[in-house]
Enzyme design. Sequence first.
Site, short mmCIF file in Angstrom:
data_model
loop_
_atom_site.label_atom_id
_atom_site.label_comp_id
_atom_site.label_asym_id
_atom_site.label_seq_id
_atom_site.Cartn_x
_atom_site.Cartn_y
_atom_site.Cartn_z
N ASP A 132 26.16 10.28 -14.32
CA ASP A 132 27.07 10.84 -13.24
C ASP A 132 26.49 10.04 -11.90
OD1 ASP A 132 28.33 12.80 -14.39
OD2 ASP A 132 26.53 14.17 -14.23
N ASP A 146 34.86 13.39 -14.98
CA ASP A 146 34.61 14.86 -14.59
C ASP A 146 35.82 15.01 -13.62
OD1 ASP A 146 32.33 15.07 -15.71
OD2 ASP A 146 31.26 14.79 -14.05
#
Length: 173
Positions: A132, A146
Amino acid sequence: MASSAEPAAAPVGRRRVALFSVVAFLVVAVDQLTKWWAVERLDGHDPIPVVGDLLSLRFVLNPGAALGTGAGYTIVLSAIAIAVTITLIVIAPRLRDTWWAVGLGLFLGGAVGNLMDRLFREPAFLRGHVVDFIDYAGFFVGNVADIALTVAAIVIIWRSWRGHRFDGTREPT
């Protein structure tokens, strides 16, 4: 009469499956390229502000799901992603709605993008941590997969709410 409708439906179906496939492929490609970039350029470095404190680039390895939840269930999350991937591939030939093709392609691409991390990144197969790097004001850190999953959810909810089914039929009003 039914046989005359089938030839027209086949090209439409193939176009929707192609759209679904292209969207999924593009999401996975962009997701994996941006994760590669994040590992190369952000790991071990200070966050890079993009829009003041609202948006920055910060490297994080996430063993869990959204908002860091489920860190102890990485294998379960991997199994769910595999099941979702198989399900989407199985239903794809029945796609007849353009927006459903886009939404489900985004969903597949997002699921596969994060699944690839779980399969091939440390610490182990099916337990890998997801890269991330997009920090949303310190609330959570995510990635391109995402974003695709979030947009997919919006498209799917919108089409469902409007009564459009993925096979091109409409719910009675």
